[in-house]
Design a protein around this motif. Sequence first.
Motif, PDB file in Angstrom:
ATOM      1  N   SER A 195       0.825  -1.213   0.000  1.00  0.00           N
ATOM      2  CA  SER A 195       0.000   0.000   0.000  1.00  0.00           C
ATOM      3  C   SER A 195       0.850   1.250   0.000  1.00  0.00           C
ATOM      4  N   ALA A 196       2.051   1.187  -0.524  1.00  0.00           N
ATOM      5  CA  ALA A 196       2.945   2.347  -0.550  1.00  0.00           C
ATOM      6  C   ALA A 196       3.822   2.283  -1.791  1.00  0.00           C
ATOM      7  N   GLU A 224      -7.144  12.725  -3.304  1.00  0.00           N
ATOM      8  CA  GLU A 224      -6.904  12.383  -4.701  1.00  0.00           C
ATOM      9  C   GLU A 224      -5.883  11.256  -4.867  1.00  0.00           C
ATOM     10  N   CYS A 225      -4.886  11.198  -4.017  1.00  0.00           N
ATOM     11  CA  CYS A 225      -3.812  10.201  -4.166  1.00  0.00           C
ATOM     12  C   CYS A 225      -3.340   9.776  -2.782  1.00  0.00           C
ATOM     13  N   PRO A 226      -4.167   9.041  -2.048  1.00  0.00           N
ATOM     14  CA  PRO A 226      -3.809   8.721  -0.653  1.00  0.00           C
ATOM     15  C   PRO A 226      -2.581   7.847  -0.524  1.00  0.00           C
ATOM     16  N   ILE A 227      -2.181   7.137  -1.582  1.00  0.00           N
ATOM     17  CA  ILE A 227      -1.019   6.265  -1.461  1.00  0.00           C
ATOM     18  C   ILE A 227       0.259   7.062  -1.267  1.00  0.00           C
ATOM     19  N   LEU A 256       4.361   7.641   5.273  1.00  0.00           N
ATOM     20  CA  LEU A 256       4.369   6.964   6.568  1.00  0.00           C
ATOM     21  C   LEU A 256       5.324   5.771   6.561  1.00  0.00           C
ATOM     22  N   LEU A 257       5.347   5.007   5.476  1.00  0.00           N
ATOM     23  CA  LEU A 257       6.235   3.852   5.426  1.00  0.00           C
ATOM     24  C   LEU A 257       7.697   4.265   5.461  1.00  0.00           C
ATOM     25  N   TRP A 258       8.044   5.288   4.688  1.00  0.00           N
ATOM     26  CA  TRP A 258       9.449   5.698   4.582  1.00  0.00           C
ATOM     27  C   TRP A 258       9.784   6.878   5.494  1.00  0.00           C
ATOM     28  N   TRP A 259       8.928   7.176   6.501  1.00  0.00           N
ATOM     29  CA  TRP A 259       9.144   8.350   7.345  1.00  0.00           C
ATOM     30  C   TRP A 259      10.483   8.346   8.067  1.00  0.00           C
ATOM     31  N   ALA A 269      -2.837   3.105   8.787  1.00  0.00           N
ATOM     32  CA  ALA A 269      -1.669   2.825   7.954  1.00  0.00           C
ATOM     33  C   ALA A 269      -0.391   2.901   8.756  1.00  0.00           C
ATOM     34  N   ALA A 270      -0.270   3.945   9.602  1.00  0.00           N
ATOM     35  CA  ALA A 270       0.928   4.070  10.431  1.00  0.00           C
ATOM     36  C   ALA A 270       1.063   2.887  11.361  1.00  0.00           C
TER      37      ALA A 270
END
Length: 1448
Positions: free
Chosen positions: A1118-1119, A1156-1159, A1165-1168, A1222-1223
Amino acid sequence: MSDLRTQDAASGSSSGSRRRTWAELLAGRVERQLRGPGRGHRLQDSAVHLLRRHLNLDDLLLEVEGPACKTLCLNQLVDPEASANLSSSFIGSALRDQASRLGVPVAVLSSQTVASSIMRICSSNGEPTHRVLLNAEQRKKLSSVLEVAQYLLAHSMFSRFSFCQELWEVQNFLLLEAVWHLHVQNIVSLQELLESHADTQAIVAWLFRDLCLLCEQMEVSTQHTDIAQAMLSDFVQLFVLRGFQQISEPRRNMEPERMAQLAVAVLRRMLIFALEALATGLQDESPVYKAVKCWFGMFCGHTFGRMISTDCPKRFFSHTLTQVLTHKPVLKVSDAVRLQRDWSFAKTHPLLSSLYRRLFVMLSPEELIGHLEEVLGTHEVNWQHVLSCVSTLVICSSEAQQLVQDWVTRLLARAFESCDLDSMVTAFLVVRQAALEGPSVFPSYADWFQASFGSTRGFHSGSKKTLVFLFKFLSDLVPFEAPRYMQVHILYPPLVPSKYRSLLTDYVTLAKTRLADLKVSVENMGLYEDLSSAKDVTEPHSQAHQDVEKAIAVFEHTGKVPVAVMEASIFRRPYYMSHFLPALLTPRVLPRTPDSRAALIESLRRADKIPPSLYSTYCQACSSAAEKKPENAALGTKTEAICVEPLGLLAAALRELRTTMTDPTQYDVFSAQMAVVSERLSSALGLGEEDGSFEESQVQLNIFSPELEPQDHQVADLLLTSFCQNLIVASGFAPPDRQGPWAAHFVTSLCGRRLLPIVLTRLCQLLRHQGPSLSACHVLGLAALVIHLGERRPAVPEVHVASPAPVKSLPLPEFLSSLLTLRTAEASLFCLKFCTAAISYSLCKSSSQSKDILCSCLSPALMKKFQFILFRLLSEARGPLSQEDTAGPPWKLLCLPSADWQRAALCLWKQRTFQELLQEKEFHLTYRDWLQLELEIQPEFDSLSDMERWDFHQWAIHEHFLLKPSEAGGCDGDMQTACTILVDVLIDFCQSLRSYNCLENSDLVLSCTGNRDIFSRLQDMAADLEQGPVAPQRCSPSQGHFLFRVFRRRLQALASGWDVAARLQRQQELLVYRWILLGLPPSILVGSPQCKQPATPDCTEFFHLVNSELRNFCCHGSALTHDITVHFFRGLLNTCSQSKDPSLTANLILTTCQTECPIVVTSALLWWPRLEPELHTRWRRCFQGPLPQELQRLWEAQLFGKSCLSSDLASPPPGPAWVSAAALHFAIQQAEETSIKSQLEKLNCQSEELLVVLFFFSLMGLLSSHLTPHAVDSLKAVDICAEILRCLDKRKVSWLVLFQLTDTDGGLGQVLLRLAPDPYVRLLPFAFYSLLSYFDEDAFIREDAFLRVAVDMYLKLICLFVTGETSAVSALAGRSQELQGQGDPVGLIIKARHFLLQSIPRCPEKSFANMAELLATSGHCDPEVSAALLSRHQAVSDDDLYQEPHLF
């Protein structure tokens, strides 16, 4: 009377004691004669006649004058030795005096004297019967005598008539050269001399004998060759001129007619002698052979070139051809049908074929066909001569093919119109004879027969009468014709209406019976047997070996079992099983790496075309053959030795062919030798025929590893070397435009089905892999060969370039041009040489032709490569031309031993004709073409240094192509257009085979050959667009950024769907897009702030690309990938730096992302952990303030996820809930704990929406673990899903909505669909039943929708399995012991089916709502489950009928 005789005798005896004088004898004779009127004149004539017949003039003069006048005898007067110091006037005066004393005319006396001297000269060297030429001493003496004769003739002291009579009296001593000298010196013409002889037959015999001797001596003697040649030429000219002149009106006297008869008789006698000598068989170098060769040599333009009019030679040639065709017509038509295969051009005696070729020079092809037609219609003919003439005609005349076809069409029309058997016989014999010469000069007999009688347009289809006529004719041929022709008639039968089918059946039965008598079977005919050949039918086992070799060659080029083999395995099984398979499965030592033969056998075995028992026997035999390897190796050596002879014969024929290049315009001579080469070529290739029609519509080649069998390799080298040598020799005598069609004829012979792939493979080896090592001779020859091969484009199929990458088909000229690579400095220089040679040759060859023809001869790709490499290597060509060169192409410069190729290239560039060609649109070197060629260059092997290459790029882009109009291949001054084309070409290049291996890893794309410097130019141009004065124009909302326009257009052109091929192609395309995006300024992703307030940058195009493409292929669940995520946020910071309110801009962009583009948000969040340091550092440095609110919210979500997994209290989740979920999901994935039960307890106070979304993310993680080998462990992913599922069931939260998401959903459903890749969404049924063991038993009762969702997921799971979309899951599960039974789709389907069949009976009535609609669309996937559902639903409905109604 007796007394009187006694007295006379006595007186005679008494008077014999004294010899009486000449005067006494005359006086006595006069006294006994009666006087009468005119008696004196008659007496004088009688005396002269007596002198001429019986007396020696010298003795007579001595007797009259006495001994004192002995020194003045006539022989000494005219004799060159005795009268060396005497003048002609003195000799004439002496002859006049002597004649007056004798009382005879001086002309008669002089004529006899000169004739007597000539006889002594001719007979002074012994017997004259075997000589026709004088020696040097005789020739000198004769010259002196002829000087005296000329004086006498000039002073009217010489009688030609008397002279001729004297010569014929001593005919046996007269030498032919003396007669010729008399004719040349105008003493007496040959015509006058011949007409003076009373016996025509005798003079014809004498001339025939001496002409034969003259022809023999011409070939033997080299000292007198010139004189003999002149003699024979003059005689032939005179005979032709007098024998074949057209008489407009009758002459008064008949002498010219007699001369004409004599001339014709001599010429006929010579021709008959030659033809009979040929018929009896001649030994080379025998006297008769030399005589025939010399006589046939007279039929040439040199002999008749001095004639003012060509009418006489043309009539003579026509007459000669008629005589040849009608000479001894003893052969019957049946003999011709039976023997004509031995009368082909190659088997015709060379002397006879040379005579035909010489006769063809004077007569046009149309006249020849008309003459043949006339002779065949009016004479009995010698079929051997007629058919050998036809063979020679089609070989030596390029126009003959169509003319013969038209002639045959007329013959067929006449034959079927009136059932004319003669016309029918002639048509079939002519066609078969022409077809014997091969498809390069005439269509095969099979093709002709099928075209003539295989359709309703055939002449036979008019009526039953014509059908009966045809089959009666074919039946009459059966006892005599070769088996090949009957096989053609059977396999390609005439088209017959069904009601007349018995006619065809009867003929087929007759033909098969005849074939059986000949022990030839149609069923045992080879797969690739040439039916157009009239050669003997080979034994089935011999033909089978040829078929096997051909099948292996086709399989090697196509990778597929040949169609002919597959058809034979079905329709011709006896031959396939009895001959083909045994030949294919011949035991041998199997190679370590399977070769083409082994691969073909394996393909046939997999297709069940080889019986298992036969294959097993073959394998056992191969195993035992390994022990006999040395013996087999010896056999192989023997086989190679056997092949030397055909190659040696071919090499000898090619060497002989090179000798004809001294005069390349002699097309007939070249064609004759080329026919011999074709025959030797067929033998060298090991085929029964040369070539035929192509089985495949394309020629299959592998340009990256072209390989040839040793025999084919040697044949190709011999042919290519011969062509190169022939071209060099011919160019030494004449430029290409005056060399005749020899090169085109040579190339035509290379374009057959069997030979063309060999030649192209060898050209691929030479041009693509060995080009720089070729010599100048090879470059010139191969360049000319490529031009001629390009001209054959309509007649040859396209070339199918086989490779690991997607294959493509190319027309022959484009394929040949593609063999010229530019990767290295050496390859580039070779390309310059080759293109210069090819274009120069084409321009010189077609100098007198129109521009359209010239354009058709040149390949556009070749022209463009020449322009490209010229610009690149020679800076002089980059500037404008000062003046065009009107000189011709530099072909002569290239033929010099020390050719300066760069000078020649510049000379060609400046040539006017070449510059005119460049005005044609197809020859424009466009900006796109330039980019494609420049990308081939390997910078590390480039001849230009880095700085030189940069200068060249700057000139090409900014000075040359950018300013050019689009009609000329430029960019109209638009930088954005230049960038668009560059991006398009760059993507195509990366997708091509040259970068094929680089695309599996996106990090390798940058190292792909040749694109680094070009990509640097794109970066420079993109920066100019971002910062230059044209920047405001690029952001037009209606058009969008040029980069995304290119992406969008290319993606629309790709095939849609989820099959493996379409997905891999799309993924490969997107990998290149990502590489380009990462190499360009990040502001392209975000855009610049708009002028209106609030200043929201336009990210629509990037968001569309992410939502439609990148989330499906370039993502981790999802990222998005880290590089794209970082690049986007760098672009966000750059855009904020251009905004008046950076924080507001950042907040607006991220808020837009959430909807519009939540991914993009989940990616952050994944690469934070890796993204946050750069964001903090750059924001503080540029804006000196806290992070914007939306970035702060991302930080808080990250903090929430970590806190849920720690022992501390969880921090409050920021909104919206899906961000917090997601986080938390990413935190759980990165945690080392295998159980999250305790962590989930902290969420009891959280909203139900957060738990549902967390379950959705865990499902994505589960699918990712199955699809991505290096993702989270699948068992851990299952445990996470199970714990979240228990938590949801515990809190009575419905989660079924996650499996019913559609595109029409709004709110959270739409967000979730944009967060998941489409393949993951399609695999939700797999995830659903992966958690089957964790479902609540009461779910069916508690959730009305559970049954419908479960059935829907089951039916979709079956559809996924059927379409193969679960293959990736099953492949991964098969490699993992732990996942077997759980990740296996088949096992999962079985468990799901069992689960449904057990649960359906327990489901309440409400569970069946809308079930009929679902089964109507997908119920066919499992009829048993559908039946159970319908049965249960019906049972529930029936129970309701018997229940009491609740009225109150």
